[in-house]
Design an enzyme around this catalytic site. Structure first.
Site, short mmCIF file in Angstrom:
data_model
loop_
_atom_site.label_atom_id
_atom_site.label_comp_id
_atom_site.label_asym_id
_atom_site.label_seq_id
_atom_site.Cartn_x
_atom_site.Cartn_y
_atom_site.Cartn_z
N GLU A 97 0.85 -1.20 0.00
CA GLU A 97 0.00 0.00 0.00
C GLU A 97 0.88 1.24 0.00
OE1 GLU A 97 -3.45 1.90 2.92
OE2 GLU A 97 -3.20 -0.28 2.81
N ASP A 99 0.17 5.34 0.61
CA ASP A 99 -0.91 6.19 1.10
C ASP A 99 -0.62 7.67 0.99
OD1 ASP A 99 -2.36 3.99 1.93
OD2 ASP A 99 -1.72 4.10 4.01
N GLU A 101 -3.03 10.54 2.69
CA GLU A 101 -4.22 10.80 3.47
C GLU A 101 -4.19 12.25 3.96
OE1 GLU A 101 -5.32 6.46 5.33
OE2 GLU A 101 -4.01 7.75 6.52
#
Length: 281
Positions: A97, A99, A101
Protein backbone atom coordinates in the site's frame (compact mmCIF):
# COMPACT_ATOMS: atom_id res chain seq x y z
CA UNK A 1 4.61 34.56 0.94
CA UNK A 2 8.23 33.71 1.81
CA UNK A 3 10.86 33.18 -0.88
CA UNK A 4 10.87 29.38 -0.68
CA UNK A 5 7.08 29.17 -1.08
CA UNK A 6 7.35 31.56 -4.05
CA UNK A 7 9.85 29.19 -5.68
CA UNK A 8 7.48 26.24 -5.16
CA UNK A 9 4.58 28.11 -6.74
CA UNK A 10 6.66 29.10 -9.77
CA UNK A 11 7.94 25.52 -10.19
CA UNK A 12 4.40 24.14 -10.17
CA UNK A 13 3.25 26.73 -12.72
CA UNK A 14 6.13 26.00 -15.10
CA UNK A 15 5.62 22.24 -14.97
CA UNK A 16 1.96 22.61 -15.75
CA UNK A 17 -1.27 20.80 -14.96
CA UNK A 18 -1.95 17.08 -15.05
CA UNK A 19 -3.56 15.71 -18.20
CA UNK A 20 -7.08 14.50 -17.63
CA UNK A 21 -8.53 11.01 -17.73
CA UNK A 22 -12.23 10.26 -17.48
CA UNK A 23 -13.83 8.99 -14.30
CA UNK A 24 -16.60 7.22 -16.23
CA UNK A 25 -14.11 4.97 -18.00
CA UNK A 26 -11.27 4.80 -15.46
CA UNK A 27 -12.88 4.19 -12.04
CA UNK A 28 -15.76 2.48 -10.28
CA UNK A 29 -17.66 3.96 -7.35
CA UNK A 30 -17.47 1.14 -4.82
CA UNK A 31 -19.29 2.35 -1.73
CA UNK A 32 -21.36 5.13 -0.21
CA UNK A 33 -23.75 5.78 -3.11
CA UNK A 34 -25.30 8.28 -3.68
CA UNK A 35 -22.66 10.24 -1.78
CA UNK A 36 -20.16 9.67 -4.59
CA UNK A 37 -21.07 11.31 -7.89
CA UNK A 38 -19.37 11.52 -11.28
CA UNK A 39 -20.10 14.89 -12.88
CA UNK A 40 -19.34 16.97 -15.98
CA UNK A 41 -19.26 14.00 -18.37
CA UNK A 42 -16.66 12.20 -16.32
CA UNK A 43 -14.34 15.14 -15.69
CA UNK A 44 -15.23 15.61 -12.02
CA UNK A 45 -15.92 13.27 -9.11
CA UNK A 46 -17.21 14.32 -5.69
CA UNK A 47 -17.10 12.26 -2.50
CA UNK A 48 -19.27 13.14 0.48
CA UNK A 49 -19.50 12.08 4.11
CA UNK A 50 -22.47 12.31 6.45
CA UNK A 51 -23.26 10.72 9.80
CA UNK A 52 -24.39 7.52 8.08
CA UNK A 53 -21.57 6.82 5.64
CA UNK A 54 -18.63 8.08 3.68
CA UNK A 55 -17.88 7.13 0.08
CA UNK A 56 -15.13 5.96 -2.21
CA UNK A 57 -13.98 4.74 -5.61
CA UNK A 58 -11.32 2.49 -7.10
CA UNK A 59 -9.58 2.20 -10.45
CA UNK A 60 -10.89 -0.33 -12.95
CA UNK A 61 -7.37 -1.63 -13.54
CA UNK A 62 -4.56 -3.15 -11.50
CA UNK A 63 -1.09 -1.68 -11.95
CA UNK A 64 2.44 -2.89 -11.32
CA UNK A 65 4.31 0.42 -11.23
CA UNK A 66 3.32 3.75 -12.73
CA UNK A 67 2.68 7.43 -12.18
CA UNK A 68 -0.73 8.32 -10.74
CA UNK A 69 -1.98 11.90 -10.53
CA UNK A 70 -5.18 13.49 -9.36
CA UNK A 71 -6.25 17.04 -8.65
CA UNK A 72 -8.12 17.43 -5.40
CA UNK A 73 -9.94 20.20 -3.55
CA UNK A 74 -10.40 19.37 0.12
CA UNK A 75 -13.27 20.00 2.53
CA UNK A 76 -13.47 23.69 3.51
CA UNK A 77 -14.18 25.05 6.96
CA UNK A 78 -14.42 22.70 9.93
CA UNK A 79 -13.19 19.36 8.57
CA UNK A 80 -12.11 17.94 11.95
CA UNK A 81 -12.40 14.16 12.19
CA UNK A 82 -12.52 13.59 8.44
CA UNK A 83 -9.96 11.78 6.29
CA UNK A 84 -9.78 12.29 2.52
CA UNK A 85 -7.55 9.81 0.69
CA UNK A 86 -5.76 9.02 -2.56
CA UNK A 87 -3.80 5.80 -2.35
CA UNK A 88 -2.84 2.48 -3.90
CA UNK A 89 -3.27 -0.98 -2.44
CA UNK A 90 -3.17 -4.66 -3.28
CA UNK A 91 -5.35 -7.24 -1.55
CA UNK A 92 -4.82 -9.66 1.35
CA UNK A 93 -3.21 -9.57 4.77
CA UNK A 94 0.29 -9.33 3.27
CA UNK A 95 -0.78 -6.46 1.04
CA UNK A 96 1.28 -3.57 -0.31
CA UNK A 97 0.00 0.00 0.00
CA UNK A 98 1.11 3.56 -0.78
CA UNK A 99 -0.91 6.19 1.10
CA UNK A 100 -1.78 9.84 0.68
CA UNK A 101 -4.22 10.80 3.47
CA UNK A 102 -5.44 14.31 4.26
CA UNK A 103 -6.44 14.72 7.89
CA UNK A 104 -9.03 17.43 8.50
CA UNK A 105 -8.91 20.03 11.23
CA UNK A 106 -10.97 22.67 12.98
CA UNK A 107 -11.69 25.88 11.09
CA UNK A 108 -8.59 27.99 10.65
CA UNK A 109 -6.22 25.12 11.44
CA UNK A 110 -4.07 23.47 8.75
CA UNK A 111 -4.64 20.08 7.16
CA UNK A 112 -2.11 17.35 7.89
CA UNK A 113 -0.83 15.34 4.91
CA UNK A 114 -0.20 11.81 6.14
CA UNK A 115 1.93 9.41 4.06
CA UNK A 116 2.77 5.76 4.66
CA UNK A 117 4.18 2.78 2.78
CA UNK A 118 3.20 -0.85 3.40
CA UNK A 119 5.12 -3.85 2.05
CA UNK A 120 4.02 -7.42 2.74
CA UNK A 121 1.40 -6.13 5.19
CA UNK A 122 3.80 -4.06 7.29
CA UNK A 123 3.60 -0.26 7.40
CA UNK A 124 4.82 1.94 10.26
CA UNK A 125 6.64 4.24 7.84
CA UNK A 126 4.68 7.43 8.41
CA UNK A 127 5.77 10.90 7.46
CA UNK A 128 3.45 13.89 7.92
CA UNK A 129 3.52 17.36 6.40
CA UNK A 130 1.81 20.72 6.45
CA UNK A 131 1.06 22.37 3.12
CA UNK A 132 2.29 25.79 2.02
CA UNK A 133 -1.18 26.75 0.75
CA UNK A 134 -4.84 26.34 1.68
CA UNK A 135 -5.89 23.06 -0.03
CA UNK A 136 -9.59 23.95 0.22
CA UNK A 137 -9.52 27.05 -2.01
CA UNK A 138 -8.47 25.48 -5.31
CA UNK A 139 -7.49 22.21 -6.91
CA UNK A 140 -3.93 20.98 -6.39
CA UNK A 141 -2.21 17.97 -7.94
CA UNK A 142 -1.15 15.00 -5.81
CA UNK A 143 1.06 12.32 -7.33
CA UNK A 144 2.22 8.84 -6.44
CA UNK A 145 5.14 7.75 -8.60
CA UNK A 146 6.03 4.08 -8.06
CA UNK A 147 8.81 2.41 -10.00
CA UNK A 148 11.20 -0.48 -9.26
CA UNK A 149 13.75 1.93 -7.74
CA UNK A 150 11.69 4.21 -5.50
CA UNK A 151 8.34 5.74 -4.54
CA UNK A 152 8.06 9.51 -4.88
CA UNK A 153 5.22 11.52 -3.37
CA UNK A 154 4.62 14.85 -5.10
CA UNK A 155 2.44 17.88 -4.48
CA UNK A 156 1.91 20.10 -7.52
CA UNK A 157 4.76 18.12 -9.18
CA UNK A 158 7.12 18.98 -6.31
CA UNK A 159 8.60 15.94 -4.49
CA UNK A 160 7.89 15.90 -0.77
CA UNK A 161 8.92 12.33 0.09
CA UNK A 162 11.03 9.52 -1.36
CA UNK A 163 10.99 5.87 -0.24
CA UNK A 164 13.77 3.91 -1.89
CA UNK A 165 13.92 0.24 -2.81
CA UNK A 166 16.38 -1.15 -0.29
CA UNK A 167 15.44 -4.81 -0.63
CA UNK A 168 19.16 -5.59 -1.03
CA UNK A 169 19.62 -4.15 2.47
CA UNK A 170 16.82 -6.21 4.00
CA UNK A 171 14.06 -3.57 3.72
CA UNK A 172 10.71 -4.65 2.29
CA UNK A 173 9.50 -2.79 -0.84
CA UNK A 174 6.42 -3.23 -3.08
CA UNK A 175 7.70 -5.11 -6.15
CA UNK A 176 5.36 -7.91 -7.12
CA UNK A 177 1.75 -7.26 -6.11
CA UNK A 178 -0.38 -5.31 -8.59
CA UNK A 179 -2.31 -2.47 -6.94
CA UNK A 180 -5.46 -0.55 -7.71
CA UNK A 181 -5.83 3.19 -7.16
CA UNK A 182 -8.34 4.15 -4.46
CA UNK A 183 -9.87 7.32 -3.07
CA UNK A 184 -12.23 7.76 -0.15
CA UNK A 185 -13.74 10.16 2.34
CA UNK A 186 -14.53 8.75 5.77
CA UNK A 187 -14.91 9.55 9.44
CA UNK A 188 -11.91 8.87 11.68
CA UNK A 189 -12.53 11.21 14.59
CA UNK A 190 -11.08 8.65 17.01
CA UNK A 191 -7.57 9.58 15.75
CA UNK A 192 -7.48 11.92 12.75
CA UNK A 193 -7.51 15.37 14.35
CA UNK A 194 -5.12 16.15 17.19
CA UNK A 195 -4.98 12.49 18.15
CA UNK A 196 -8.76 12.19 18.35
CA UNK A 197 -9.22 15.12 20.73
CA UNK A 198 -11.31 17.07 18.19
CA UNK A 199 -14.42 15.23 17.00
CA UNK A 200 -16.44 15.52 13.81
CA UNK A 201 -19.10 18.24 13.98
CA UNK A 202 -22.02 16.54 12.22
CA UNK A 203 -23.98 19.79 12.10
CA UNK A 204 -21.56 20.76 9.30
CA UNK A 205 -22.34 17.63 7.25
CA UNK A 206 -22.35 16.70 4.47
CA UNK A 207 -18.61 17.12 3.98
CA UNK A 208 -17.48 17.07 0.37
CA UNK A 209 -14.12 16.70 -1.39
CA UNK A 210 -13.80 17.00 -5.16
CA UNK A 211 -11.43 15.19 -7.54
CA UNK A 212 -10.59 15.95 -11.16
CA UNK A 213 -7.91 15.28 -13.80
CA UNK A 214 -7.25 11.72 -12.68
CA UNK A 215 -4.45 10.27 -14.77
CA UNK A 216 -3.00 6.77 -14.44
CA UNK A 217 0.10 6.23 -16.54
CA UNK A 218 1.27 2.79 -15.55
CA UNK A 219 1.71 -0.87 -16.37
CA UNK A 220 -1.74 -2.50 -16.40
CA UNK A 221 -1.60 -6.10 -15.20
CA UNK A 222 -4.26 -8.69 -16.01
CA UNK A 223 -3.25 -12.19 -14.99
CA UNK A 224 0.09 -12.83 -16.69
CA UNK A 225 -0.33 -9.92 -19.13
CA UNK A 226 1.56 -6.66 -18.53
CA UNK A 227 0.81 -3.69 -20.79
CA UNK A 228 4.44 -2.47 -20.52
CA UNK A 229 5.96 -5.64 -21.93
CA UNK A 230 7.99 -4.94 -25.09
CA UNK A 231 7.10 -1.23 -24.93
CA UNK A 232 9.56 1.71 -24.95
CA UNK A 233 10.63 2.75 -21.47
CA UNK A 234 8.84 5.83 -20.10
CA UNK A 235 10.43 8.53 -17.96
CA UNK A 236 8.55 7.57 -14.78
CA UNK A 237 10.04 4.05 -14.87
CA UNK A 238 13.48 5.30 -13.83
CA UNK A 239 12.66 8.72 -12.39
CA UNK A 240 14.69 9.87 -9.41
CA UNK A 241 15.90 13.17 -7.98
CA UNK A 242 18.88 15.05 -9.38
CA UNK A 243 21.18 17.06 -7.10
CA UNK A 244 19.06 20.20 -7.39
CA UNK A 245 15.85 18.33 -6.58
CA UNK A 246 17.49 16.65 -3.58
CA UNK A 247 18.47 20.04 -2.23
CA UNK A 248 14.93 21.36 -2.67
CA UNK A 249 13.28 18.39 -0.98
CA UNK A 250 15.64 18.71 1.98
CA UNK A 251 14.63 22.36 2.39
CA UNK A 252 10.95 21.52 1.99
CA UNK A 253 11.09 18.77 4.60
CA UNK A 254 12.87 21.03 7.05
CA UNK A 255 10.09 23.61 6.69
CA UNK A 256 6.97 21.47 6.36
CA UNK A 257 7.54 17.97 7.77
CA UNK A 258 5.90 17.63 11.20
CA UNK A 259 6.45 13.91 11.84
CA UNK A 260 9.07 11.44 10.65
CA UNK A 261 9.10 7.85 11.88
CA UNK A 262 12.85 7.79 11.27
CA UNK A 263 13.43 10.23 14.15
CA UNK A 264 10.93 8.71 16.61
CA UNK A 265 13.26 7.00 19.08
CA UNK A 266 10.48 6.55 21.66
CA UNK A 267 8.46 4.54 19.16
CA UNK A 268 11.41 2.34 18.22
CA UNK A 269 13.37 1.83 21.47
CA UNK A 270 15.13 -1.22 20.05
CA UNK A 271 16.48 0.83 17.16
CA UNK A 272 15.12 2.73 14.18
CA UNK A 273 14.05 0.82 11.05
CA UNK A 274 16.96 -0.17 8.85
CA UNK A 275 16.11 2.19 6.00
CA UNK A 276 16.43 5.16 8.35
CA UNK A 277 20.20 4.76 8.31
CA UNK A 278 20.41 4.64 4.50
CA UNK A 279 20.41 7.55 2.00
CA UNK A 280 16.93 9.15 1.93
CA UNK A 281 16.79 10.52 -1.59
Amino acid sequence: MDSFVRVLVVMAFLIGATSAGNFNTDVTITWGQPRAQILNKGQLLSLSLDNISGSGFESKYDFLYGRFDVQLKLIPGNSAGTVTTFYMSSQGTAHDEIDFEFLGNASGQPYTVHTNVYAQGVGNKEQQFRLWYDPTLAFHTYTILWNPLRIIYMVDNIPIRVFNNYIANGVQYPTSQPMKVYASLWNADDWATQGGQVKTDWTKAPFTATYKNYNANGCIVNGTTNSCTNKPRQSWQTMGLDANAKKKIQTLQQKYMIYNYCTDLKRFPQGLPRECGLPKF
